[in-house]
Design a protein around this motif. Structure first.
Motif, PDB file in Angstrom:
ATOM      1  N   ALA A 175       2.729  15.043  -4.381  1.00 55.09           N
ATOM      2  CA  ALA A 175       3.505  14.234  -5.321  1.00 55.09           C
ATOM      3  C   ALA A 175       2.733  12.992  -5.734  1.00 55.09           C
ATOM      4  CB  ALA A 175       4.846  13.848  -4.688  1.00 55.09           C
ATOM      5  N   ALA A 176       2.006  12.403  -4.802  1.00 55.17           N
ATOM      6  CA  ALA A 176       1.247  11.191  -5.105  1.00 55.17           C
ATOM      7  C   ALA A 176       0.105  11.468  -6.070  1.00 55.17           C
ATOM      8  CB  ALA A 176       0.718  10.576  -3.814  1.00 55.17           C
ATOM      9  N   PHE A 177      -0.571  12.602  -5.930  1.00 53.44           N
ATOM     10  CA  PHE A 177      -1.634  12.950  -6.869  1.00 53.44           C
ATOM     11  C   PHE A 177      -1.084  12.987  -8.295  1.00 53.44           C
ATOM     12  CE2 PHE A 177      -5.629  15.025  -5.013  1.00 53.44           C
ATOM     13  CZ  PHE A 177      -5.593  14.253  -3.870  1.00 53.44           C
ATOM     14  N   ALA A 178       0.060  13.623  -8.467  1.00 53.88           N
ATOM     15  CA  ALA A 178       0.661  13.709  -9.798  1.00 53.88           C
ATOM     16  C   ALA A 178       1.068  12.326 -10.302  1.00 53.88           C
ATOM     17  CB  ALA A 178       1.863  14.642  -9.759  1.00 53.88           C
ATOM     18  N   GLU A 179       1.648  11.541  -9.432  1.00 56.85           N
ATOM     19  CA  GLU A 179       2.095  10.185  -9.806  1.00 56.85           C
ATOM     20  C   GLU A 179       0.920   9.317 -10.242  1.00 56.85           C
ATOM     21  OE1 GLU A 179       3.184   6.129  -7.375  1.00 56.85           O
ATOM     22  OE2 GLU A 179       3.493   8.063  -6.398  1.00 56.85           O
ATOM     23  N   LEU A 180      -0.213   9.430  -9.540  1.00 55.63           N
ATOM     24  CA  LEU A 180      -1.353   8.546  -9.770  1.00 55.63           C
ATOM     25  C   LEU A 180      -2.358   9.111 -10.773  1.00 55.63           C
ATOM     26  CD1 LEU A 180      -1.907   7.621  -6.020  1.00 55.63           C
ATOM     27  CD2 LEU A 180      -0.826   6.190  -7.766  1.00 55.63           C
ATOM     28  N   GLY A 181      -2.098  10.307 -11.273  1.00 53.14           N
ATOM     29  CA  GLY A 181      -2.989  10.901 -12.267  1.00 53.14           C
ATOM     30  C   GLY A 181      -4.330  11.316 -11.715  1.00 53.14           C
ATOM     31  N   LEU A 182      -4.386  11.676 -10.442  1.00 53.77           N
ATOM     32  CA  LEU A 182      -5.643  12.059  -9.815  1.00 53.77           C
ATOM     33  C   LEU A 182      -6.025  13.488 -10.193  1.00 53.77           C
ATOM     34  CD1 LEU A 182      -5.067  10.572  -6.243  1.00 53.77           C
ATOM     35  CD2 LEU A 182      -6.553   9.665  -8.051  1.00 53.77           C
ATOM     36  N   THR A 183      -7.284  13.684 -10.507  1.00 56.36           N
ATOM     37  CA  THR A 183      -7.819  15.022 -10.747  1.00 56.36           C
ATOM     38  C   THR A 183      -8.296  15.603  -9.427  1.00 56.36           C
ATOM     39  OG1 THR A 183      -8.497  14.555 -13.017  1.00 56.36           O
ATOM     40  CG2 THR A 183      -9.654  16.334 -11.873  1.00 56.36           C
ATOM     41  N   ALA A 184      -7.909  16.827  -9.139  1.00 60.86           N
ATOM     42  CA  ALA A 184      -8.344  17.513  -7.927  1.00 60.86           C
ATOM     43  C   ALA A 184      -9.525  18.414  -8.273  1.00 60.86           C
ATOM     44  CB  ALA A 184      -7.208  18.325  -7.331  1.00 60.86           C
ATOM     45  N   ILE A 224      -7.019  12.145   2.906  1.00 59.22           N
ATOM     46  CA  ILE A 224      -6.312  12.206   1.618  1.00 59.22           C
ATOM     47  C   ILE A 224      -5.226  11.126   1.564  1.00 59.22           C
ATOM     48  CG2 ILE A 224      -4.839  13.643   0.168  1.00 59.22           C
ATOM     49  CD1 ILE A 224      -6.439  16.064   1.245  1.00 59.22           C
ATOM     50  N   THR A 225      -4.551  10.896   2.675  1.00 62.25           N
ATOM     51  CA  THR A 225      -3.557   9.823   2.722  1.00 62.25           C
ATOM     52  C   THR A 225      -4.203   8.478   2.434  1.00 62.25           C
ATOM     53  OG1 THR A 225      -2.135  11.012   4.279  1.00 62.25           O
ATOM     54  CG2 THR A 225      -1.916   8.619   4.215  1.00 62.25           C
ATOM     55  N   ALA A 226      -5.386   8.226   3.001  1.00 62.80           N
ATOM     56  CA  ALA A 226      -6.088   6.973   2.749  1.00 62.80           C
ATOM     57  C   ALA A 226      -6.435   6.815   1.273  1.00 62.80           C
ATOM     58  CB  ALA A 226      -7.351   6.904   3.603  1.00 62.80           C
ATOM     59  N   VAL A 227      -6.856   7.917   0.616  1.00 63.67           N
ATOM     60  CA  VAL A 227      -7.167   7.850  -0.806  1.00 63.67           C
ATOM     61  C   VAL A 227      -5.919   7.499  -1.613  1.00 63.67           C
ATOM     62  CG1 VAL A 227      -7.877   9.194  -2.824  1.00 63.67           C
ATOM     63  CG2 VAL A 227      -9.120   9.418  -0.662  1.00 63.67           C
ATOM     64  N   VAL A 228      -4.829   8.161  -1.323  1.00 65.64           N
ATOM     65  CA  VAL A 228      -3.582   7.904  -2.047  1.00 65.64           C
ATOM     66  C   VAL A 228      -3.157   6.448  -1.871  1.00 65.64           C
ATOM     67  CG1 VAL A 228      -1.112   8.399  -1.990  1.00 65.64           C
ATOM     68  CG2 VAL A 228      -2.759  10.282  -2.078  1.00 65.64           C
ATOM     69  N   GLU A 229      -3.216   5.955  -0.655  1.00 67.06           N
ATOM     70  CA  GLU A 229      -2.823   4.561  -0.402  1.00 67.06           C
ATOM     71  C   GLU A 229      -3.746   3.594  -1.138  1.00 67.06           C
ATOM     72  OE1 GLU A 229      -2.874   4.222   3.832  1.00 67.06           O
ATOM     73  OE2 GLU A 229      -0.943   5.236   4.102  1.00 67.06           O
ATOM     74  N   GLY A 230      -5.055   3.898  -1.150  1.00 67.84           N
ATOM     75  CA  GLY A 230      -6.001   3.023  -1.823  1.00 67.84           C
ATOM     76  C   GLY A 230      -5.821   3.008  -3.327  1.00 67.84           C
ATOM     77  N   VAL A 231      -5.636   4.171  -3.936  1.00 70.68           N
ATOM     78  CA  VAL A 231      -5.455   4.242  -5.389  1.00 70.68           C
ATOM     79  C   VAL A 231      -4.149   3.556  -5.786  1.00 70.68           C
ATOM     80  CG1 VAL A 231      -5.167   5.778  -7.368  1.00 70.68           C
ATOM     81  CG2 VAL A 231      -6.836   6.330  -5.580  1.00 70.68           C
ATOM     82  N   ARG A 232      -3.112   3.743  -4.989  1.00 69.82           N
ATOM     83  CA  ARG A 232      -1.838   3.082  -5.297  1.00 69.82           C
ATOM     84  C   ARG A 232      -1.979   1.570  -5.218  1.00 69.82           C
ATOM     85  NH1 ARG A 232       1.663   6.014  -2.286  1.00 69.82           N
ATOM     86  NH2 ARG A 232       2.385   7.251  -4.058  1.00 69.82           N
TER      87      ARG A 232
END
Length: 554
Positions: free
Chosen positions: A365-374, A327-335
């Motif tokens: 917090a990153a999901f909310a910031e990046l607009g990711l759907t869970a 999940i950290t890798a996804v957040v870093e990649g999307v950012r």
């Protein structure tokens, strides 16, 4: 005879779950859309213009469910073939395999659902045991999480250089590339008729359960181009749930294939990691019961490139990520993709993360910031959570208690879309809502209303269809009619529940989903104005012993 979709249908005499009118008892449908929601008294004005009048006799009408993560062919094969999910021991499972293969068959046989963590032997069968039970058949058996599998010697022989693949085991379950290779070989031996029968079985079962739409998460490591194309064509020509396809292949090739297939996204099961049960979910710290951190399939850089390619093409990206490191890798990649293309442009695409089990405060917090759907599966917690569950065995009690934090996700403003990941867990929408409302970790529980929204409107919002999944004028007429017990309002906080049940609050009720209570029975499923399932026989509805279905047709 195909039902016309330009008909006007008036439903009255029930309970209509609608924010347009929390006390609604009637609804008018014109063609594919809802035209009006209100009271029985006001409904009389529409009686003369309706082609059909349905007497609900106390039944509940809700939006149809959306299952936001399924694998239709594999689900159908489990429904019609060897289903090992009920096996309680290694010996019982081997006996079921022997019975299944006893008749002999040409080609490859398939089964699903074994889970050694539920067996007293605490181990998977050896290759010799499997071969003996299968009687020499070429047999593939996916583990319950579908991230490892068993393959007999006859099937292994069909895969060149299998022993050179990552995740190969000479005697036990196959994981990683070795598992993908044997699964591809097994599915490649399905005939078009077998595949169609399996897909039809899934669509029919979904309709029987009040599911109006499915998100098919396909990809080269879990199905095939032919499989997804066949499913989308079948859904388009067969009355039943709508199917929205996702193609999980990395980069420009994945984007082009998704566009060619008519998929809505180049994502879904694009694996960043595997699964906890198979020790392949990627973690920051070692598993509690083995000395490694799992498997990483993609880097943050690869994720960033894929998100950028999808954003440029106007497609959703989506990633399978379960472990905290994945999940950290996804957040870093999307950012990183947002830094390249513009954060708002990337956010507007509502890129998806499938499963998202091991979230931390930082990634929440990153999901909310990046607009990711869970896109999440509450039934995972029901199956593997709790003090004696697989999660504790794999991670220890402290880390296990942090998994699937639905309440924290809602507080952070993360859009939720519920699904089953069938055949990993079965199609069971009300059971899914119950699992979220009665999470095995109390602080992660959410209200039944919030869970129901995630399993109806949430699936539409994940597609960008914000106006749908709710019974209001103008929305698509995809709904289900239910025989159920008394309608109540259930929430984790008793103070909220007490206030909400006051009629003056205007909070519409839903079925009582307390564990042990019977789940509602679907009496009718309608997709875009077309009836795709009708329950045969009489049912007990909320107003007493009354058969649903009294109707007048012009």
């Amino acid at each position: 005879m195909t039902e016309r979709t330009d008909r006007t249908v008036l439903l009255r005499g029930g309970n209509v779950y609608s924010p347009a009118d929390p006390f609604a008892t009637a609804m008018l449908v014109e063609g594919e859309h809802i035209a009006w929601v209100g009271s029985d008294g006001a409904a009389e004005a529409y009686a003369d213009v309706a082609d059909e009048i349905v007497d609900l006799q106390g039944a509940l009408v809700t939006p149809a469910f959306v299952d936001a993560h399924v694998h239709a062919t594999s689900t159908g094969l489990a429904l019609t073939g060897l289903d090992l999910t009920a096996g309680t021991s290694l010996a019982e499972t081997l006996a079921a395999i022997a019975e299944f293969t006893a008749g002999g068959a040409d080609g490859v046989l398939l089964g699903h659902g074994w889970d050694e963590t539920r067996w007293p032997e605490r181990r998977a069968p050896s290759l010799a045991e499997l071969d003996a039970a299968a009687g020499g058949a070429a047999l593939y058996l996916s583990r319950t999480d579908v991230h490892s599998g068993l393959a007999t010697s006859a099937l292994r022989a069909l895969v060149p250089a299998l022993a050179d693949c990552a995740g190969y085991s000479a005697d036990g379950p196959l994981t990683q590339d070795a598992h993908h290779a044997v699964r591809r070989a097994a599915l490649a031996h399905l005939t078009p008729a077998q595949r169609r029968d399996a897909q039809l079985a899934t669509l029919r079962r979904a309709a029987e359960l009040g599911i109006g739409a499915l998100h098919e998460c396909a990809g080269p490591d879990i199905s095939s181009v032919e499989d997804l194309a066949a499913l989308l064509a079948l859904a388009a020509e067969t009355p039943g749930p709508e199917v929205f396809g996702y193609w999980g292949e990395l980069g420009a090739a994945g984007v082009e294939t998704a566009k060619r297939l008519g998929a809505v996204g180049a994502g879904g099961d694009l694996f960043v990691d595997g699964a906890l049960g198979s020790h392949t979910a990627c973690l920051h710290e070692d598993y509690a019961d083995t000395g490694h951190t799992g498997v990483a399939y993609l880097t943050a850089g690869q994720i960033a490139e894929h998100v950028a390619a999808c954003t440029e093409a106007g497609l959703q990206a989506g990633f399978h990520a379960i472990g905290d490191a994945a999940i950290t890798a996804v957040v870093e990649g999307v950012r990183a993709a947002g830094d390249e293309l513009g954060a708002e442009r990337v956010k507007a695409m509502r890129h998806r993360v499938e499963h998202a089990e091991a979230l931390t405060p930082e990634t929440l917090a990153a999901f909310a910031e990046l607009g990711l759907t869970a896109s999440v599966q509450p039934a995972f917690d029901a199956a593997w959570g709790g003090p004696d569950g697989m999660y504790v065995e794999r991670l220890g009690a402290d880390r296990a208690a942090q998994l699937n934090p639905f309440a924290a996700m809602l507080r952070a403003g993360i859009p939720l879309a519920f699904g089953s990941d069938a055949p990993v867990t079965p199609l069971d929408p009300w059971g899914t809502v119950r699992a979220a409302a009665f999470h095995r970790t109390p602080e992660h529980r959410i209200s039944v209303r919030a869970a129901f929204t995630a399993h109806t409107r949430g699936g539409h919002r994940a597609l960008g269809h914000d106006a749908d999944g709710v019974l209001v004028p103008g929305a698509i007429a995809s709904y289900a009619v239910w025989a159920t017990t008394e309608l109540v309002v259930q929430a984790p906080d008793n103070r909220i529940a007490g206030w909400s049940t006051d009629p003056r609050s205007g909070t519409p009720g839903l079925p009582d989903l307390t564990p042990g209570e019977p789940l509602p029975t679907c009496l009718r499923t309608v997709v875009r104005g077309r009836t795709v399932h009708t329950h045969q026989g009489q049912q007990t509805v909320s107003s007493g012993e009354v058969p649903f279905g009294g109707r007048r047709t012009k």
